[in-house]
Design a protein around this motif. Structure first.
Motif, PDB file in Angstrom:
ATOM      1  N   PRO A 199      -0.417  -9.940  -5.461  1.00  0.00           N
ATOM      2  CA  PRO A 199      -1.266 -10.768  -6.316  1.00  0.00           C
ATOM      3  C   PRO A 199      -2.683 -10.210  -6.438  1.00  0.00           C
ATOM      4  O   PRO A 199      -3.170  -9.507  -5.548  1.00  0.00           O
ATOM      5  CB  PRO A 199      -1.277 -12.124  -5.586  1.00  0.00           C
ATOM      6  CG  PRO A 199      -0.982 -11.794  -4.160  1.00  0.00           C
ATOM      7  CD  PRO A 199      -0.048 -10.622  -4.201  1.00  0.00           C
ATOM      8  N   LEU A 200      -3.337 -10.549  -7.545  1.00  0.00           N
ATOM      9  CA  LEU A 200      -4.720 -10.124  -7.767  1.00  0.00           C
ATOM     10  C   LEU A 200      -5.655 -10.652  -6.689  1.00  0.00           C
ATOM     11  O   LEU A 200      -6.705 -10.055  -6.414  1.00  0.00           O
ATOM     12  CB  LEU A 200      -5.197 -10.618  -9.143  1.00  0.00           C
ATOM     13  CG  LEU A 200      -4.559  -9.934 -10.364  1.00  0.00           C
ATOM     14  CD1 LEU A 200      -4.819 -10.747 -11.624  1.00  0.00           C
ATOM     15  CD2 LEU A 200      -5.077  -8.519 -10.523  1.00  0.00           C
ATOM     16  N   THR A 201      -5.271 -11.749  -6.054  1.00  0.00           N
ATOM     17  CA  THR A 201      -6.102 -12.326  -5.005  1.00  0.00           C
ATOM     18  C   THR A 201      -6.190 -11.445  -3.764  1.00  0.00           C
ATOM     19  O   THR A 201      -7.026 -11.682  -2.882  1.00  0.00           O
ATOM     20  CB  THR A 201      -5.565 -13.712  -4.596  1.00  0.00           C
ATOM     21  OG1 THR A 201      -4.165 -13.612  -4.311  1.00  0.00           O
ATOM     22  CG2 THR A 201      -5.762 -14.716  -5.721  1.00  0.00           C
ATOM     23  N   ASP A 202      -5.336 -10.407  -3.674  1.00  0.00           N
ATOM     24  CA  ASP A 202      -5.406  -9.482  -2.541  1.00  0.00           C
ATOM     25  C   ASP A 202      -6.492  -8.410  -2.726  1.00  0.00           C
ATOM     26  O   ASP A 202      -6.884  -7.758  -1.760  1.00  0.00           O
ATOM     27  CB  ASP A 202      -4.061  -8.781  -2.331  1.00  0.00           C
ATOM     28  CG  ASP A 202      -3.039  -9.672  -1.636  1.00  0.00           C
ATOM     29  OD1 ASP A 202      -3.435 -10.778  -1.188  1.00  0.00           O
ATOM     30  OD2 ASP A 202      -1.868  -9.280  -1.544  1.00  0.00           O
ATOM     31  N   LEU A 203      -6.962  -8.237  -3.953  1.00  0.00           N
ATOM     32  CA  LEU A 203      -7.941  -7.175  -4.213  1.00  0.00           C
ATOM     33  C   LEU A 203      -9.229  -7.336  -3.403  1.00  0.00           C
ATOM     34  O   LEU A 203      -9.751  -6.341  -2.877  1.00  0.00           O
ATOM     35  CB  LEU A 203      -8.251  -7.100  -5.711  1.00  0.00           C
ATOM     36  CG  LEU A 203      -7.103  -6.617  -6.610  1.00  0.00           C
ATOM     37  CD1 LEU A 203      -7.537  -6.649  -8.074  1.00  0.00           C
ATOM     38  CD2 LEU A 203      -6.668  -5.217  -6.218  1.00  0.00           C
ATOM     39  N   PRO A 204      -9.800  -8.556  -3.279  1.00  0.00           N
ATOM     40  CA  PRO A 204     -11.019  -8.683  -2.478  1.00  0.00           C
ATOM     41  C   PRO A 204     -10.843  -8.250  -1.023  1.00  0.00           C
ATOM     42  O   PRO A 204     -11.809  -7.777  -0.406  1.00  0.00           O
ATOM     43  CB  PRO A 204     -11.354 -10.177  -2.582  1.00  0.00           C
ATOM     44  CG  PRO A 204     -10.768 -10.604  -3.879  1.00  0.00           C
ATOM     45  CD  PRO A 204      -9.484  -9.820  -3.987  1.00  0.00           C
ATOM     46  N   TRP A 205      -9.642  -8.376  -0.481  1.00  0.00           N
ATOM     47  CA  TRP A 205      -9.420  -7.943   0.906  1.00  0.00           C
ATOM     48  C   TRP A 205      -9.506  -6.424   1.028  1.00  0.00           C
ATOM     49  O   TRP A 205      -9.947  -5.892   2.055  1.00  0.00           O
ATOM     50  CB  TRP A 205      -8.075  -8.443   1.402  1.00  0.00           C
ATOM     51  CG  TRP A 205      -8.056  -9.920   1.675  1.00  0.00           C
ATOM     52  CD1 TRP A 205      -7.417 -10.885   0.958  1.00  0.00           C
ATOM     53  CD2 TRP A 205      -8.746 -10.595   2.729  1.00  0.00           C
ATOM     54  NE1 TRP A 205      -7.658 -12.125   1.490  1.00  0.00           N
ATOM     55  CE2 TRP A 205      -8.470 -11.979   2.592  1.00  0.00           C
ATOM     56  CE3 TRP A 205      -9.562 -10.179   3.778  1.00  0.00           C
ATOM     57  CZ2 TRP A 205      -8.995 -12.939   3.450  1.00  0.00           C
ATOM     58  CZ3 TRP A 205     -10.083 -11.137   4.644  1.00  0.00           C
ATOM     59  CH2 TRP A 205      -9.791 -12.493   4.476  1.00  0.00           C
ATOM     60  N   VAL A 206      -9.088  -5.709  -0.019  1.00  0.00           N
ATOM     61  CA  VAL A 206      -9.243  -4.250  -0.019  1.00  0.00           C
ATOM     62  C   VAL A 206     -10.725  -3.891   0.024  1.00  0.00           C
ATOM     63  O   VAL A 206     -11.158  -3.024   0.790  1.00  0.00           O
ATOM     64  CB  VAL A 206      -8.579  -3.634  -1.267  1.00  0.00           C
ATOM     65  CG1 VAL A 206      -8.802  -2.124  -1.303  1.00  0.00           C
ATOM     66  CG2 VAL A 206      -7.087  -3.949  -1.302  1.00  0.00           C
ATOM     67  N   GLY A 207     -11.514  -4.590  -0.800  1.00  0.00           N
ATOM     68  CA  GLY A 207     -12.952  -4.349  -0.808  1.00  0.00           C
ATOM     69  C   GLY A 207     -13.618  -4.699   0.509  1.00  0.00           C
ATOM     70  O   GLY A 207     -14.506  -3.976   0.983  1.00  0.00           O
ATOM     71  N   ALA A 208     -13.192  -5.790   1.127  1.00  0.00           N
ATOM     72  CA  ALA A 208     -13.777  -6.205   2.406  1.00  0.00           C
ATOM     73  C   ALA A 208     -13.468  -5.191   3.503  1.00  0.00           C
ATOM     74  O   ALA A 208     -14.347  -4.837   4.307  1.00  0.00           O
ATOM     75  CB  ALA A 208     -13.243  -7.587   2.798  1.00  0.00           C
ATOM     76  N   ALA A 209     -12.235  -4.704   3.549  1.00  0.00           N
ATOM     77  CA  ALA A 209     -11.857  -3.720   4.565  1.00  0.00           C
ATOM     78  C   ALA A 209     -12.657  -2.429   4.401  1.00  0.00           C
ATOM     79  O   ALA A 209     -13.093  -1.810   5.385  1.00  0.00           O
ATOM     80  CB  ALA A 209     -10.359  -3.423   4.473  1.00  0.00           C
ATOM     81  N   THR A 210     -12.886  -2.025   3.160  1.00  0.00           N
ATOM     82  CA  THR A 210     -13.667  -0.813   2.916  1.00  0.00           C
ATOM     83  C   THR A 210     -15.120  -1.005   3.330  1.00  0.00           C
ATOM     84  O   THR A 210     -15.756  -0.073   3.842  1.00  0.00           O
ATOM     85  CB  THR A 210     -13.588  -0.424   1.428  1.00  0.00           C
ATOM     86  OG1 THR A 210     -12.226  -0.407   1.006  1.00  0.00           O
ATOM     87  CG2 THR A 210     -14.204   0.946   1.199  1.00  0.00           C
ATOM     88  N   ALA A 211     -15.660  -2.196   3.130  1.00  0.00           N
ATOM     89  CA  ALA A 211     -17.033  -2.477   3.558  1.00  0.00           C
ATOM     90  C   ALA A 211     -17.174  -2.356   5.072  1.00  0.00           C
ATOM     91  O   ALA A 211     -18.203  -1.892   5.577  1.00  0.00           O
ATOM     92  CB  ALA A 211     -17.455  -3.870   3.096  1.00  0.00           C
ATOM     93  N   VAL A 212     -16.138  -2.745   5.801  1.00  0.00           N
ATOM     94  CA  VAL A 212     -16.157  -2.593   7.263  1.00  0.00           C
ATOM     95  C   VAL A 212     -16.204  -1.108   7.638  1.00  0.00           C
ATOM     96  O   VAL A 212     -16.921  -0.706   8.560  1.00  0.00           O
ATOM     97  CB  VAL A 212     -14.922  -3.273   7.889  1.00  0.00           C
ATOM     98  CG1 VAL A 212     -14.836  -2.963   9.380  1.00  0.00           C
ATOM     99  CG2 VAL A 212     -14.995  -4.786   7.678  1.00  0.00           C
ATOM    100  N   LEU A 213     -15.461  -0.273   6.904  1.00  0.00           N
ATOM    101  CA  LEU A 213     -15.530   1.174   7.139  1.00  0.00           C
ATOM    102  C   LEU A 213     -16.934   1.704   6.837  1.00  0.00           C
ATOM    103  O   LEU A 213     -17.446   2.586   7.535  1.00  0.00           O
ATOM    104  CB  LEU A 213     -14.507   1.899   6.267  1.00  0.00           C
ATOM    105  CG  LEU A 213     -13.028   1.660   6.590  1.00  0.00           C
ATOM    106  CD1 LEU A 213     -12.141   2.391   5.585  1.00  0.00           C
ATOM    107  CD2 LEU A 213     -12.713   2.118   8.013  1.00  0.00           C
ATOM    108  N   GLY A 214     -17.572   1.153   5.801  1.00  0.00           N
ATOM    109  CA  GLY A 214     -18.944   1.538   5.489  1.00  0.00           C
ATOM    110  C   GLY A 214     -19.890   1.187   6.613  1.00  0.00           C
ATOM    111  O   GLY A 214     -20.781   1.979   6.974  1.00  0.00           O
TER     112      GLY A 214
END
Length: 388
Positions: free
Chosen positions: A352-367
């Motif tokens: 679902p499209l609602t999973d996209l923000p979790w991809v962004g959040a995980a990448t921010a943690v890597l940042g």
């Protein structure tokens, strides 16, 4: 001092509009050209990869050009690319036109950032860079929403035709407002590439890439999210994008001031905030009012990272400021392409499209982890002295 920065900001406005407006028009382009949503999303990736590929090429080509002539030449390439976008008869030609347009992007922002920083005292550099990038943020407040609305009414080709006029105005302003002679750093471009290879410079570039992946894994498909999940109409979508643009405008200006104050602690806090906001967005995405609130806040915190990351790269690559600044724009856009690709993978996998923000959040943690690692290296004698 302010007129040259204004000229740079107008050019940035045009570049920002052509880069980001495609996201609001993706459903229109997909229908018109008969392609899927992930394929349309690759127009975002194609542009971003064009920026990343063009960064080292244009850095070498323009290394010895006078700064004013280089900036005007790059905007001329921008105009040609947008004309090709407006006339593109099919998906393949539109992709090629997007890549042509993108080639000017990294070099323009790279050279423009250095020029902006040289026009002000050292303790105002991040604010000067932020002022130039205000054109990029205002593009999201005005250019993207109105370009999207124009595309809905008159067709997406009309949007790119109108952006061509912005490019022409920018060329006139750059010619009139920039000083005839702008100081250039001497040296060999290939020696500058050696300076870029330092660990701390590479970490700074990685920070830019991760910040961009975090944003574009969601933002690329924001039109689909707003229309299909939150339930906004196509007309309302333009106003939501305007709100996001207002957020990144606030964030860009605030980020410049904060970066001049406490650079690395500020970037760490911003990445934490972005991760938390995107996690919240995954839940708020079903409701209109919460979505509006979160989109504004997300835009502000996400874009506040941009001027801070740009100054970090300049600080760690003092021997190669023009090349470093240009490659940093390539790093941002490599993140754009990767983010759009990751989002497309999620959609293509049937999630679902609602999973996209979790991809962004995980990448921010890597940042955040990258910022903390770079800060630790700063505390070593070698890192503080030479930017290892």
């Amino acid at each position: 001092m302010y007129w040259p920065l204004f000229a740079l900001a107008i050019a940035a406005f045009g570049i920002g509009t052509t880069e980001f407006v495609i996201m609001g028009l993706l459903p229109d382009v997909a229908r018109d050209l008969g392609v899927s949503a992930p394929a349309a999303g690759m127009l975002v990736s194609g542009y971003a990869l064009g920026v990343a590929a063009g960064a080292p090429i244009l850095a070498i080509v323009t290394a010895k050009w006078p700064r004013k002539q280089a900036l005007i030449g790059l905007m001329t390439l921008f105009i040609i690319g947008n004309v090709l976008c407006a006339l593109a008869p099919n998906y393949t030609m539109l992709m090629i036109a997007r890549v042509v347009t993108a080639f000017c992007h990294a070099a323009f922002f790279g050279i423009g950032s250095v020029v902006a920083a040289t026009l002000v005292p050292r303790d105002k550099r991040a604010q000067a860079v932020a002022l130039m990038f205000t054109g990029l943020t205002v593009a999201n407040v005005l250019g993207v929403p109105f370009g999207t609305a124009l595309g809905h009414v008159a067709g997406w080709r009309a949007t790119f035709a109108s952006i061509t006029l912005i490019g022409l105005a920018a060329v006139v302003l750059l010619w009139r407002c920039l000083p005839a002679k702008i100081a250039m750093q001497g040296g060999n471009i290939f020696m500058e590439f050696r300076a870029i290879a330092q660990t701390q410079v590479q970490l700074a570039l990685l920070v830019s890439t991760l910040a961009s992946i975090s944003m574009f894994s969601v933002l690329t498909y924001i039109a689909y999210i707003l229309l299909d999940v939150t339930g906004f109409s196509a007309a309302q979508e333009s106003w939501v994008l305007l709100l996001f643009g207002a957020g990144i405008t606030v964030g860009g200006l605030l980020g410049g001031r904060l970066a001049d104050w406490k650079l690395m602690p500020v970037m760490a806090v911003l990445f934490v905030a972005v991760a938390l906001i995107l996690a919240l967005f995954s839940q708020a995405i079903h409701f209109r009012i919460p979505t509006l609130i979160v989109i504004f806040i997300w835009g502000a915190f996400a874009f506040a990272i941009v001027p801070a990351a740009q100054i970090r790269v300049l600080d760690k690559a003092r021997e190669a400021p023009n090349l470093a600044s240009t490659l940093n724009q390539g790093a941002f856009n490599l993140g754009n392409a990767t983010g759009a690709w990751l989002g497309g993978l999620v959609i293509g996998a049937g999630l679902p499209l609602t999973d996209l923000p979790w991809v962004g959040a995980a990448t921010a943690v890597l940042g955040l982890g990258t910022v903390l690692l770079s800060t630790l290296l700063d505390r070593t004698p070698q890192g503080a002295a030479s930017g290892l």
